[in-house]
Structure formats: structure tokens, C-alpha cells
Design a protein around this motif. Structure first.
Motif, mmCIF file in Angstrom:
data_model
loop_
_atom_site.group_PDB
_atom_site.id
_atom_site.type_symbol
_atom_site.label_atom_id
_atom_site.label_comp_id
_atom_site.label_asym_id
_atom_site.label_seq_id
_atom_site.Cartn_x
_atom_site.Cartn_y
_atom_site.Cartn_z
ATOM 1 N N ALA A 26 30.547 57.951 72.274
ATOM 2 C CA ALA A 26 29.544 58.755 71.560
ATOM 3 C C ALA A 26 30.179 59.779 70.617
ATOM 4 O O ALA A 26 29.485 60.384 69.800
ATOM 5 N N THR A 27 31.466 59.976 70.720
ATOM 6 C CA THR A 27 32.146 60.960 69.886
ATOM 7 C C THR A 27 32.549 60.335 68.562
ATOM 8 O O THR A 27 33.170 59.277 68.536
ATOM 9 N N THR A 28 32.173 60.999 67.488
ATOM 10 C CA THR A 28 32.580 60.555 66.159
ATOM 11 C C THR A 28 33.649 61.501 65.619
ATOM 12 O O THR A 28 33.803 62.628 66.107
ATOM 13 N N VAL A 29 34.367 61.030 64.613
ATOM 14 C CA VAL A 29 35.359 61.884 63.959
ATOM 15 C C VAL A 29 34.665 63.105 63.375
ATOM 16 O O VAL A 29 35.198 64.212 63.413
ATOM 17 N N ARG A 30 33.455 62.923 62.867
ATOM 18 C CA ARG A 30 32.690 64.051 62.311
ATOM 19 C C ARG A 30 32.421 65.118 63.376
ATOM 20 O O ARG A 30 32.552 66.313 63.116
ATOM 21 N N LYS A 31 32.063 64.698 64.587
ATOM 22 C CA LYS A 31 31.806 65.667 65.666
ATOM 23 C C LYS A 31 33.075 66.438 66.019
ATOM 24 O O LYS A 31 33.034 67.643 66.270
ATOM 25 N N ILE A 32 34.190 65.730 66.047
ATOM 26 C CA ILE A 32 35.458 66.405 66.341
ATOM 27 C C ILE A 32 35.793 67.390 65.227
ATOM 28 O O ILE A 32 36.174 68.537 65.482
ATOM 29 N N ALA A 33 35.626 66.948 63.975
ATOM 30 C CA ALA A 33 35.907 67.822 62.830
ATOM 31 C C ALA A 33 35.003 69.044 62.848
ATOM 32 O O ALA A 33 35.462 70.166 62.593
ATOM 33 N N ASP A 34 33.731 68.854 63.160
ATOM 34 C CA ASP A 34 32.800 69.993 63.243
ATOM 35 C C ASP A 34 33.276 70.995 64.301
ATOM 36 O O ASP A 34 33.266 72.202 64.069
ATOM 37 N N ALA A 35 33.683 70.479 65.459
ATOM 38 C CA ALA A 35 34.167 71.354 66.534
ATOM 39 C C ALA A 35 35.431 72.094 66.126
ATOM 40 O O ALA A 35 35.684 73.215 66.562
ATOM 41 N N ALA A 36 36.230 71.454 65.269
ATOM 42 C CA ALA A 36 37.487 72.068 64.810
ATOM 43 C C ALA A 36 37.291 72.915 63.558
ATOM 44 O O ALA A 36 38.237 73.547 63.089
ATOM 45 N N GLY A 37 36.073 72.919 63.001
ATOM 46 C CA GLY A 37 35.791 73.730 61.818
ATOM 47 C C GLY A 37 36.419 73.178 60.553
ATOM 48 O O GLY A 37 36.928 73.940 59.723
ATOM 49 N N MET A 38 36.371 71.862 60.404
ATOM 50 C CA MET A 38 36.959 71.248 59.211
ATOM 51 C C MET A 38 36.114 70.058 58.771
ATOM 52 O O MET A 38 35.221 69.630 59.498
ATOM 53 N N LEU A 39 36.407 69.521 57.604
ATOM 54 C CA LEU A 39 35.727 68.327 57.124
ATOM 55 C C LEU A 39 36.274 67.106 57.848
ATOM 56 O O LEU A 39 37.467 67.045 58.190
ATOM 57 N N ALA A 40 35.402 66.110 58.061
ATOM 58 C CA ALA A 40 35.810 64.915 58.794
ATOM 59 C C ALA A 40 37.007 64.234 58.138
ATOM 60 O O ALA A 40 37.940 63.814 58.823
ATOM 61 N N GLY A 41 37.001 64.139 56.838
ATOM 62 C CA GLY A 41 38.112 63.488 56.141
ATOM 63 C C GLY A 41 39.427 64.215 56.332
ATOM 64 O O GLY A 41 40.498 63.595 56.321
ATOM 65 N N SER A 42 39.363 65.523 56.508
ATOM 66 C CA SER A 42 40.583 66.314 56.685
ATOM 67 C C SER A 42 41.271 66.007 58.011
ATOM 68 O O SER A 42 42.479 66.195 58.142
ATOM 69 N N LEU A 43 40.506 65.542 58.968
ATOM 70 C CA LEU A 43 41.083 65.222 60.268
ATOM 71 C C LEU A 43 42.068 64.056 60.152
ATOM 72 O O LEU A 43 43.058 63.992 60.891
ATOM 73 N N TYR A 44 41.818 63.172 59.198
ATOM 74 C CA TYR A 44 42.708 62.022 59.008
ATOM 75 C C TYR A 44 44.069 62.429 58.437
ATOM 76 O O TYR A 44 45.010 61.643 58.463
ATOM 77 N N TYR A 45 44.166 63.641 57.964
ATOM 78 C CA TYR A 45 45.466 64.161 57.539
ATOM 79 C C TYR A 45 46.387 64.328 58.744
ATOM 80 O O TYR A 45 47.601 64.202 58.643
ATOM 81 N N HIS A 46 45.780 64.599 59.907
ATOM 82 C CA HIS A 46 46.524 64.882 61.138
ATOM 83 C C HIS A 46 46.624 63.678 62.082
ATOM 84 O O HIS A 46 47.603 63.535 62.808
ATOM 85 N N PHE A 47 45.594 62.838 62.105
ATOM 86 C CA PHE A 47 45.525 61.706 63.039
ATOM 87 C C PHE A 47 44.941 60.504 62.317
ATOM 88 O O PHE A 47 44.045 60.651 61.491
#
Length: 195
Positions: A26-47
Motif C-alpha cells: 500500500a506504500t507508494t513512493v509518493r507517500k514516502i516522499a510526502d513523509a520525508a517532505g520532498m517531491l516523489a521524483g526527488s526520492l529517486y535521486y537517493h534510491f
């Protein structure tokens, strides 16, 4: 350019909380990014994927758990002292990795058949061997009751300890060591008043 180790830990901590609360599927990259205070696409910079995040969360937790357990198991303690030390180490791990423990409990059965997560099955077998071996050693040494069903006892102790991840919050009223002491008192000595 790579992210600082501190930022990476922050992102993994945010992901772990979301995975623990909502489940992996049920977890999306967007939900993780929201929890981390960043844009979903920015998370792909790290993972490269949410699977990579989950893998790192679980493997880090298990690596640390086994460092502690291996130290206990190599210490040459008696069976009761080994059980006490394993339970205490377990509560310390819940304190350090509460969300990862919750994820492990909820997701390991469905993840373990996947090649990337095969280490979950290996860890479970090693875990069972360590606990059952200690209980069997205790029965043989007459430290634990001869009528003890060691497999049932192992499941009871395992489930009693690890389910604490569902309610435990770091920094709460009791330290991990105090909770372990109380659990061990109930498990090893019972709750009935001796007459």
C-alpha cells in the motif's frame, strides 16, 4: 554527487514509518516522499525503488540484531542467562528499529520467497536454531523444566517479545532493559504468587 549518510538515514526512517503503518504494497513512493517532505521524483535521486529502501531497512536491522545476538551466543553463558540476554537484546533492537521490526513481522512471509529477500528466511532459520538450542540446552542442564515443549516455548517467547514493537515507543516510561526485566520475570518466574 551523493546524499549525506545522515540524509539517507532520515529518508530510510521516514520510509520505515510509512511501510510499518501502511504495509509495503500500500506504500507508494509518493507517500514516502510526502513523509520525508520532498517531491516523489526527488526520492529517486537517493534510491532506485521502494524495494531498495525496504531491503536496506530490513538488512540493516537484521545485521545489527545478529551482531548483538552473536555476541550473546558467543559469551558462554548458561541457558537462563542466554535467554535473558537474548530477550534484553531483542528489546534494545525494538527500541532502535521499532518500525523495521513491525515491517519484518508483517512482510517477511511474503517477501522471503523473492530472491532479493531470501536472507529473511536464512535469518529466521538462524533465529529459531539459536533460541531452540538454548531452550534445549536448558532442559538438558535441568535449568528449565523437563516437561517443557521447547518449540511451543520458543514461539511463545518470540511472539511475546516481538509483538511489543506494535505498542513500544522509544523514550517512553520504561527503558528497553526495564521492559526486558519485567518480561523475563513473567516468562521465567510466572505471575502467580508463590505460596
Amino acid at each position: 554527487m551523493t546524499a549525506s549518510p545522515e540524509r539517507r538515514r532520515e529518508l530510510l526512517a521516514a520510509a520505515a514509518e510509512v511501510f510499518a503503518a501502511q504495509g509495503y504494497n500500500a506504500t507508494t513512493v509518493r507517500k514516502i516522499a510526502d513523509a520525508a517532505g520532498m517531491l516523489a521524483g526527488s526520492l529517486y535521486y537517493h534510491f532506485d525503488s521502494k524495494e531498495s529502501m525496504l531491503d536496506e531497512i530490513l538488512s540493516d536491522f537484521l545485521t545489527e540484531l545478529w551482531e548483538g545476538y552473536d555476541t550473546v551466543l558467543a559469551a558462554g553463558l548458561g541457558p537462563r542467562e542466554t535467554i535473558e540476554a537474548l530477550v534484553t537484546e531483542s528489546f534494545r533492537e525494538i527500541d532502535r528499529h521499532r518500525a523495521a521490526v513491525a515491517i519484518y513481522q508483517k512482510e517477511s512471509r511474503t517477501l522471503a520467497p523473492q530472491p532479493r529477500f531470501h536472507y529473511l528466511s536464512d535469518s529466521q532459520q538462524k533465529f529459531e536454531k539459536a533460541w531452540l538450542g538454548t531452550l534445549e540446552r536448558g532442559v538438558a542442564a535441568k535449568v528449565f523444566r523437563a516437561d517443557l515443549d521447547v518449540r511451543l516455548t520458543y514461539r511463545f517467547v518470540r511472539d511475546t517479545v516481538w509483538v511489543a514493537a506494535s505498542w513500544y515507543r522509544p523514550g517512553g516510561q520504561h527503558s528497553p532493559e526495564e521492559i526486558a526485566r519485567q518480561y523475563l520475570s513473567m516468562v521465567l518466574d510466572g505471575i502467580a504468587l508463590r505460596t
